[in-house]
Design a protein around this motif. Structure first.
Motif, mmCIF file in Angstrom:
data_model
loop_
_atom_site.group_PDB
_atom_site.id
_atom_site.type_symbol
_atom_site.label_atom_id
_atom_site.label_comp_id
_atom_site.label_asym_id
_atom_site.label_seq_id
_atom_site.Cartn_x
_atom_site.Cartn_y
_atom_site.Cartn_z
ATOM 1 N N LEU A 5 0.823 -1.215 0.000
ATOM 2 C CA LEU A 5 0.000 0.000 0.000
ATOM 3 C C LEU A 5 0.857 1.265 0.000
ATOM 4 O O LEU A 5 0.530 2.247 -0.673
ATOM 5 C CB LEU A 5 -0.958 -0.010 1.191
ATOM 6 C CG LEU A 5 -2.054 -1.067 1.132
ATOM 7 C CD1 LEU A 5 -2.851 -1.076 2.432
ATOM 8 C CD2 LEU A 5 -2.968 -0.852 -0.063
ATOM 9 N N LYS A 6 1.969 1.241 0.722
ATOM 10 C CA LYS A 6 2.871 2.399 0.751
ATOM 11 C C LYS A 6 3.482 2.628 -0.634
ATOM 12 O O LYS A 6 3.596 3.756 -1.101
ATOM 13 C CB LYS A 6 3.964 2.180 1.795
ATOM 14 C CG LYS A 6 4.807 3.404 2.062
ATOM 15 C CD LYS A 6 5.798 3.143 3.166
ATOM 16 C CE LYS A 6 5.267 3.791 4.416
ATOM 17 N NZ LYS A 6 6.257 3.848 5.487
ATOM 18 N N ASN A 12 0.711 7.104 -6.615
ATOM 19 C CA ASN A 12 -0.606 7.656 -6.892
ATOM 20 C C ASN A 12 -0.571 9.188 -6.931
ATOM 21 O O ASN A 12 -1.423 9.861 -6.355
ATOM 22 C CB ASN A 12 -1.608 7.161 -5.842
ATOM 23 C CG ASN A 12 -3.030 7.480 -6.212
ATOM 24 O OD1 ASN A 12 -3.335 7.733 -7.365
ATOM 25 N ND2 ASN A 12 -3.901 7.481 -5.229
ATOM 26 N N ASP A 13 0.428 9.729 -7.594
ATOM 27 C CA ASP A 13 0.577 11.172 -7.713
ATOM 28 C C ASP A 13 1.401 11.457 -8.965
ATOM 29 O O ASP A 13 2.516 10.934 -9.106
ATOM 30 C CB ASP A 13 1.286 11.734 -6.471
ATOM 31 C CG ASP A 13 1.427 13.225 -6.519
ATOM 32 O OD1 ASP A 13 0.552 13.932 -5.981
ATOM 33 O OD2 ASP A 13 2.421 13.705 -7.107
ATOM 34 N N LEU A 52 8.653 8.956 -1.747
ATOM 35 C CA LEU A 52 9.281 7.982 -2.648
ATOM 36 C C LEU A 52 10.366 7.171 -1.934
ATOM 37 O O LEU A 52 10.506 5.969 -2.161
ATOM 38 C CB LEU A 52 9.856 8.681 -3.881
ATOM 39 C CG LEU A 52 8.822 9.225 -4.865
ATOM 40 C CD1 LEU A 52 9.471 10.166 -5.876
ATOM 41 C CD2 LEU A 52 8.099 8.077 -5.572
ATOM 42 N N LYS A 53 11.110 7.818 -1.065
ATOM 43 C CA LYS A 53 12.147 7.123 -0.300
ATOM 44 C C LYS A 53 11.509 6.134 0.673
ATOM 45 O O LYS A 53 11.933 4.980 0.754
ATOM 46 C CB LYS A 53 13.015 8.134 0.439
ATOM 47 C CG LYS A 53 14.163 7.514 1.211
ATOM 48 C CD LYS A 53 15.012 8.602 1.852
ATOM 49 C CE LYS A 53 16.098 8.029 2.695
ATOM 50 N NZ LYS A 53 15.628 7.583 4.014
ATOM 51 N N ASP A 54 10.501 6.581 1.396
ATOM 52 C CA ASP A 54 9.815 5.707 2.351
ATOM 53 C C ASP A 54 9.140 4.517 1.663
ATOM 54 O O ASP A 54 8.964 3.460 2.269
ATOM 55 C CB ASP A 54 8.783 6.487 3.169
ATOM 56 C CG ASP A 54 9.417 7.456 4.151
ATOM 57 O OD1 ASP A 54 10.648 7.380 4.372
ATOM 58 O OD2 ASP A 54 8.681 8.296 4.701
ATOM 59 N N ALA A 55 8.774 4.695 0.403
ATOM 60 C CA ALA A 55 8.145 3.615 -0.364
ATOM 61 C C ALA A 55 9.178 2.649 -0.936
ATOM 62 O O ALA A 55 8.819 1.673 -1.587
ATOM 63 C CB ALA A 55 7.286 4.201 -1.487
ATOM 64 N N GLY A 56 10.464 2.921 -0.709
ATOM 65 C CA GLY A 56 11.509 1.996 -1.119
ATOM 66 C C GLY A 56 12.089 2.223 -2.500
ATOM 67 O O GLY A 56 12.858 1.396 -2.988
ATOM 68 N N ASP A 76 13.289 -4.625 -5.572
ATOM 69 C CA ASP A 76 12.562 -5.875 -5.737
ATOM 70 C C ASP A 76 11.833 -5.867 -7.088
ATOM 71 O O ASP A 76 11.747 -4.843 -7.758
ATOM 72 C CB ASP A 76 11.572 -6.093 -4.587
ATOM 73 C CG ASP A 76 10.570 -4.964 -4.466
ATOM 74 O OD1 ASP A 76 9.837 -4.704 -5.446
ATOM 75 O OD2 ASP A 76 10.521 -4.327 -3.400
ATOM 76 N N ARG A 77 11.352 -7.024 -7.482
ATOM 77 C CA ARG A 77 10.729 -7.178 -8.800
ATOM 78 C C ARG A 77 9.534 -6.228 -8.998
ATOM 79 O O ARG A 77 9.376 -5.644 -10.068
ATOM 80 C CB ARG A 77 10.284 -8.627 -8.987
ATOM 81 C CG ARG A 77 9.893 -8.929 -10.414
ATOM 82 C CD ARG A 77 9.575 -10.386 -10.600
ATOM 83 N NE ARG A 77 8.142 -10.456 -10.828
ATOM 84 C CZ ARG A 77 7.392 -11.499 -10.595
ATOM 85 N NH1 ARG A 77 7.915 -12.585 -10.094
ATOM 86 N NH2 ARG A 77 6.121 -11.475 -10.842
ATOM 87 N N PHE A 78 8.709 -6.081 -7.963
ATOM 88 C CA PHE A 78 7.529 -5.218 -8.075
ATOM 89 C C PHE A 78 7.931 -3.778 -8.386
ATOM 90 O O PHE A 78 7.398 -3.149 -9.304
ATOM 91 C CB PHE A 78 6.697 -5.291 -6.802
ATOM 92 C CG PHE A 78 5.502 -4.388 -6.818
ATOM 93 C CD1 PHE A 78 4.482 -4.547 -7.746
ATOM 94 C CD2 PHE A 78 5.393 -3.348 -5.898
ATOM 95 C CE1 PHE A 78 3.388 -3.702 -7.768
ATOM 96 C CE2 PHE A 78 4.299 -2.508 -5.904
ATOM 97 C CZ PHE A 78 3.295 -2.683 -6.839
ATOM 98 N N ARG A 79 8.894 -3.231 -7.648
ATOM 99 C CA ARG A 79 9.320 -1.847 -7.873
ATOM 100 C C ARG A 79 10.027 -1.691 -9.222
ATOM 101 O O ARG A 79 9.863 -0.685 -9.893
ATOM 102 C CB ARG A 79 10.187 -1.368 -6.719
ATOM 103 C CG ARG A 79 9.378 -1.130 -5.452
ATOM 104 C CD ARG A 79 10.242 -0.636 -4.301
ATOM 105 N NE ARG A 79 9.451 -0.451 -3.112
ATOM 106 C CZ ARG A 79 9.264 -1.385 -2.182
ATOM 107 N NH1 ARG A 79 9.821 -2.578 -2.301
ATOM 108 N NH2 ARG A 79 8.530 -1.125 -1.115
#
Length: 104
Positions: A5-6, A12-13, A52-56, A76-79
């Motif tokens: 979610l993070k 989402n911006d 963005l940093k907190d989201a990894g 990771d693969r998702f990012r």
């Protein structure tokens, strides 16, 4: 679930998508370059970068009074897939050079 979610929330911006694409395209980028390229004040840029940093997605390297951001590695693969999808979006390509590059 919280990590997912993070990550999704950070994307989402439109401005954050543009900033992330800008950093990914240009490699290591100083905060002042982002301010200049997006015509945005430092506090607003810093807020987007923190999300963005907190989201990894990003890592920061502080040198003196300057903060330099780049895409975190390894991702990771998702990012990684998110970054790939962002590269296909229709967005203005922004460029910037600032005086801080001369003071490294």
């Amino acid at each position: 679930m919280e990590t997912f979610l993070k990550t999704v929330g950070a994307l989402n911006d439109e401005t954050r998508l543009q900033i992330l694409r800008f950093i990914h395209k240009n490699g290591e980028v100083c905060v002042c370059e982002i301010e200049e390229a997006f015509s945005m004040i430092q506090s607003r840029v810093s807020r987007h970068l923190k999300i963005l940093k907190d989201a990894g997605f990003l890592r920061v390297d502080r040198r003196g009074k300057w903060a330099y951001y780049q895409v975190r590695s390894p991702l990771d693969r998702f990012r990684l897939e998110c970054l790939e999808e962002i590269s296909y979006l229709e967005m203005p390509l922004l460029t910037s050079l600032c005086a801080c590059k001369d003071t490294k």
